[in-house]
Enzyme design. Structure first.
Site, PDB file in Angstrom:
ATOM      1  N   ASP A  38      17.076  75.170 -45.971  1.00  0.00           N
ATOM      2  CA  ASP A  38      17.804  76.025 -46.832  1.00  0.00           C
ATOM      3  C   ASP A  38      17.503  77.473 -47.043  1.00  0.00           C
ATOM      4  O   ASP A  38      18.304  78.334 -47.012  1.00  0.00           O
ATOM      5  CB  ASP A  38      18.282  75.314 -48.142  1.00  0.00           C
ATOM      6  CG  ASP A  38      19.101  74.105 -47.930  1.00  0.00           C
ATOM      7  OD1 ASP A  38      19.686  73.918 -47.078  1.00  0.00           O
ATOM      8  OD2 ASP A  38      19.089  73.195 -48.936  1.00  0.00           O
ATOM      9  N   SER A  83      42.257  58.368 -20.017  1.00  0.00           N
ATOM     10  CA  SER A  83      41.856  57.393 -20.780  1.00  0.00           C
ATOM     11  C   SER A  83      41.152  56.480 -20.118  1.00  0.00           C
ATOM     12  O   SER A  83      41.198  56.540 -18.941  1.00  0.00           O
ATOM     13  CB  SER A  83      42.934  56.821 -21.599  1.00  0.00           C
ATOM     14  OG  SER A  83      43.922  56.306 -20.932  1.00  0.00           O
ATOM     15  N   LEU A  84      40.780  55.219 -20.488  1.00  0.00           N
ATOM     16  CA  LEU A  84      40.057  54.134 -19.836  1.00  0.00           C
ATOM     17  C   LEU A  84      40.921  52.999 -19.858  1.00  0.00           C
ATOM     18  O   LEU A  84      41.574  52.579 -20.801  1.00  0.00           O
ATOM     19  CB  LEU A  84      38.659  53.933 -20.354  1.00  0.00           C
ATOM     20  CG  LEU A  84      37.563  54.912 -20.337  1.00  0.00           C
ATOM     21  CD1 LEU A  84      36.316  54.488 -21.253  1.00  0.00           C
ATOM     22  CD2 LEU A  84      37.257  55.353 -18.905  1.00  0.00           C
ATOM     23  N   LYS A 115      30.560  52.652 -26.657  1.00  0.00           N
ATOM     24  CA  LYS A 115      31.796  53.343 -26.652  1.00  0.00           C
ATOM     25  C   LYS A 115      32.088  53.841 -28.232  1.00  0.00           C
ATOM     26  O   LYS A 115      32.302  52.732 -29.132  1.00  0.00           O
ATOM     27  CB  LYS A 115      32.936  52.224 -26.421  1.00  0.00           C
ATOM     28  CG  LYS A 115      34.536  52.844 -26.522  1.00  0.00           C
ATOM     29  CD  LYS A 115      35.412  51.975 -25.748  1.00  0.00           C
ATOM     30  CE  LYS A 115      36.843  52.669 -25.625  1.00  0.00           C
ATOM     31  NZ  LYS A 115      37.437  53.313 -27.168  1.00  0.00           N
ATOM     32  N   ARG A 136      41.392  65.737 -27.088  1.00  0.00           N
ATOM     33  CA  ARG A 136      42.004  65.370 -26.115  1.00  0.00           C
ATOM     34  C   ARG A 136      43.387  65.227 -26.040  1.00  0.00           C
ATOM     35  O   ARG A 136      44.143  65.670 -24.845  1.00  0.00           O
ATOM     36  CB  ARG A 136      41.326  64.015 -25.845  1.00  0.00           C
ATOM     37  CG  ARG A 136      42.166  63.357 -24.542  1.00  0.00           C
ATOM     38  CD  ARG A 136      41.573  61.736 -24.242  1.00  0.00           C
ATOM     39  NE  ARG A 136      42.510  61.395 -23.209  1.00  0.00           N
ATOM     40  CZ  ARG A 136      43.475  60.674 -23.294  1.00  0.00           C
ATOM     41  NH1 ARG A 136      44.076  60.508 -24.554  1.00  0.00           N
ATOM     42  NH2 ARG A 136      43.977  60.166 -22.292  1.00  0.00           N
ATOM     43  N   CYS A 409      35.184  48.583 -71.857  1.00  0.00           N
ATOM     44  CA  CYS A 409      35.230  49.276 -73.231  1.00  0.00           C
ATOM     45  C   CYS A 409      36.322  48.890 -74.102  1.00  0.00           C
ATOM     46  O   CYS A 409      36.416  49.135 -75.270  1.00  0.00           O
ATOM     47  CB  CYS A 409      34.967  50.838 -73.082  1.00  0.00           C
ATOM     48  SG  CYS A 409      36.591  51.640 -72.474  1.00  0.00           S
TER      49      CYS A 409
END
Length: 666
Positions: A38, A83-84, A115, A136, A409
């Protein structure tokens, strides 16, 4: 320091910070403490503010910044991101292998990767610099989220080796710890919960305000070279090594399998326990042909490549009986129902509790005490009841209703209009709220009192040594030595950490107080504007709602907090203990735009949104994300959005970039 010396130091700081980012986020081998990191970052920011000409887009200081956007731009991918196809069993994998070998005409070697369950993105680098990031989308067109992606510390803004052109594909994900913390905060605030880390990652990356994305602790794994100029890779395994050398975070799990039988053996090795041990969620394995030259030979269908297959893990669910429903009271009084279950094994662990979120969730699913239910781990993390099996009912089941009185309470329980949560009205008189409130006060994002965890807070309360957060600053060594598991060294360390927290910035203290709906961003706005806790405590609702991003509900919560006598007593004790109640920059000089509120819309010629926002804030102005009657100017560029229409409706003055420059010169 002159300009030449400043330039040299800035370059050195950037190199150091990026090296530490790489060691922390990619190698998982940090070499300095958070405080040292920092300090480097603050020095860089200070130098860039003093010498604006040294600020560059790839500087580590530019990861978080820029005004909120009105909408995302659409980006057409240069190459379709497919895509797969999915495999669910051994037979599917054997069929995949048969097709690959038939097309290749020879035996094939595979690479197995995890994956990651997140959001797919494409990252573009030109001359080694990160220039464009997009989701995507549908594979052909995605959303441009460059500013949001820059907030992810693991993403390199500059490659360790400059390349003329590179496009890679990766997955943005949310670690399990971050997901749990985010949902806990949303539950306390009565906000809808994310169903799983994937949804949380997607929702966080697609925020119009990059600062919200930055607060969500997202991370990234890169796993594919899409387009490359200036180098060559021959195999998928080699591509992963190449990506790691460039500075990208690459998942450490990778197995090169000589044939499909080796793939099947590796799939079997992925037990629920192994999956549950990961710090992030995966929903399967990806099997890829290792030889990249074969990828073009094998080709693709309209949807998916023929050279890869996603093996999906079976869903981890179990049935259990609801033995009872108990309530946990959070720091803001939210009552969260939890199902007590007959113990069952799920995703490698024994589960005996499951969250029920709120009364609406229980009613929607008609969950009753005595029901047999289906339990699953949401994102392999939080067990939850997803369905009831009504045919197992015997008629003896009990309908659950939220109590009228707090179980901790005895104070009245109410459900505020527009909220899903029920809340205890006991405030600081409620021991459960006091416990959770002190835990929050000491947490890392608040006063960051190292070594003061929930168990020690509970111990201190039970021993009567503390009754509120301010009492922490009056603890003595002899008090701690009376407690179990405390020795001379541990007592000394805790007292030192408590003393060190007195010097935390004002924004951290405001956040630590636990005012409802006042998160870290709102706390920063309040600290910057008022400069001291006393001035904030005296602020009216009108003064508060005039600030950017402080709406009526937050303003009312702030007034209610400071109007409570018990809270005022705690603040007085904090003051007497020497806790810093003023901002370090409370006496910042006024500028030509002091007190003015601006809203930006459209593309501004000659300057970026971030540059415009910085110019305004440096001149004393404020930048808001929405137009209201309290807005002084709307700065409109090319292709302005709905904010321009809203400004015209309200009669708010509209200026262009030149008009803004003229105001700045006054």
């Amino acid at each position: 320091m002159d300009l030449a010396a400043a330039r040299q130091r800035v370059e050195e700081l950037r190199r150091l910070i990026e090296e530490h980012n790489y060691r922390y986020y990619v190698l998982d081998q940090p070499s300095i403490s958070d405080r040292e990191y920092d300090a480097l970052m603050q020095e860089l920011i200070a130098l860039e503010e003093a010498y604006p000409e040294l600020r560059t887009p790839d500087s580590p200081s530019q990861r978080v910044g820029g005004a909120p956007r009105e909408e995302f731009n659409q980006v057409r991918h240069p190459q379709v991101l497919l895509s797969l196809n999915d495999a669910f069993n051994e037979g599917d994998l054997l069929e995949f292998d048969r097709r690959v070998r038939d097309l290749a005409g020879r035996p094939v070697e595979y690479v197995i990767e995890a994956k990651i369950d997140g959001l797919a993105v494409a990252l573009t680098y030109r001359d080694g610099l990160f220039t464009l990031g997009a989701t995507r989308g549908d594979g052909q067109v995605g959303e441009e989220v460059t500013a949001n992606l820059k907030t992810i510390p693991a993403l390199p803004l500059r490659l360790r080796r400059p390349l003329p052109f590179l496009v890679v594909r990766g997955e943005v994900y949310m670690p399990k710890v971050a997901f749990t913390a985010l949902n806990a905060a949303r539950e306390e605030a009565g906000e809808p919960l994310f169903a799983n880390p994937r949804n949380a990652a997607a929702g966080s990356l697609r925020q119009l305000d990059p600062k919200i994305t930055a607060s969500r602790s997202l991370s990234l794994f890169v796993y594919q070279v899409i387009s490359l100029t200036g180098a060559e890779v021959a195999t998928q395994a080699g591509a992963l090594d190449f990506l790691a050398e460039l500075g990208f975070p690459v998942n450490p799990y990778r197995v090169v399998a000589p044939d499909i039988q080796a793939v099947l053996e590796e799939v079997k090795a992925w037990t629920p326990e192994r999956r549950a041990s990961l710090p992030y969620e995966i929903d399967g394995l990806v099997i890829k042909v290792n030889d990249l030259a074969l990828h073009s030979v094998l080709g693709a269908t309209a949807k998916a490549p023929r050279w890869a297959m996603a093996y999906k893990f079976p869903a981890e669910q179990a049935t259990a009986r609801v033995e009872g429903i108990i309530l946990r009271v959070g720091r803001t009084g939210v009552l969260t129902p939890t199902a007590v279950l007959t113990p069952v094994r799920l995703a490698g662990t024994t589960v005996s509790r499951a969250t029920l979120h709120n009364e609406d969730y229980i009613r929607e699913k008609d969950i009753r005490i005595g029901d047999t239910v289906i339990v699953q781990k949401a994102g392999d993390i939080i067990p939850e009841v997803v369905a009831v099996i009504p045919e197992r009912r015997t008629g003896s089941e009990e309908v659950f209703t939220m109590p009228e009185r707090c179980p901790a309470c005895g104070a009245a329980v109410v459900r505020p209009p527009g909220e899903a949560a029920h809340r205890c009205t006991g405030g600081l008189a409620c021991p459960a709220q006091v416990l959770e409130g002190i835990i929050h006060f000491a947490s890392r994002g608040a006063m960051d009192i190292q070594g003061l965890g929930p168990a020690i807070v509970a111990q201190l309360l039970e021993a009567g040594l503390i009754h509120d957060a301010a009492d922490l600053y009056y603890l003595k060594e002899e008090d701690l030595l009376k407690l179990e598991r405390f020795g001379q060294q541990s007592a000394s360390n805790l007292l030192a950490a408590i003393a060190a927290s007195k010097k935390q910035p004002l924004e951290r203290l405001i956040f630590a107080l636990g005012i409802r709906n006042v998160g870290q961003r709102a706390a920063r706005v309040l600290a910057d504007h008022f400069g001291s806790l006393d001035k904030l405590a005296a602020a009216t609702v009108e003064e508060l709602t005039a600030l950017p991003d402080i709406g009526p509900r937050i303003a009312e919560n702030i007034r209610e907090f400071f109007g409570e006598p018990r809270n005022r007593a705690v603040l007085e004790k904090l003051k007497k203990a020497g806790v810093r109640l003023e901002a370090l920059n409370a006496a910042a000089p006024a500028g030509p735009l002091t007190g003015k509120v601006f809203v930006l819309t459209g593309t501004l010629p000659g300057m970026t949104r971030q540059e415009a926002e910085e110019l305004i804030t440096r001149a004393g102005g404020k930048v808001s994300s929405s137009v209201s009657r309290k807005t002084d100017y709307v700065v409109a560029g090319e292709k302005p959005g709905s904010k321009l229409d809203r400004a015209r409706e309200l009669g708010v003055p509209v200026i262009n970039a030149d008009g803004l420059r003229q105001l700045l010169r006054q």
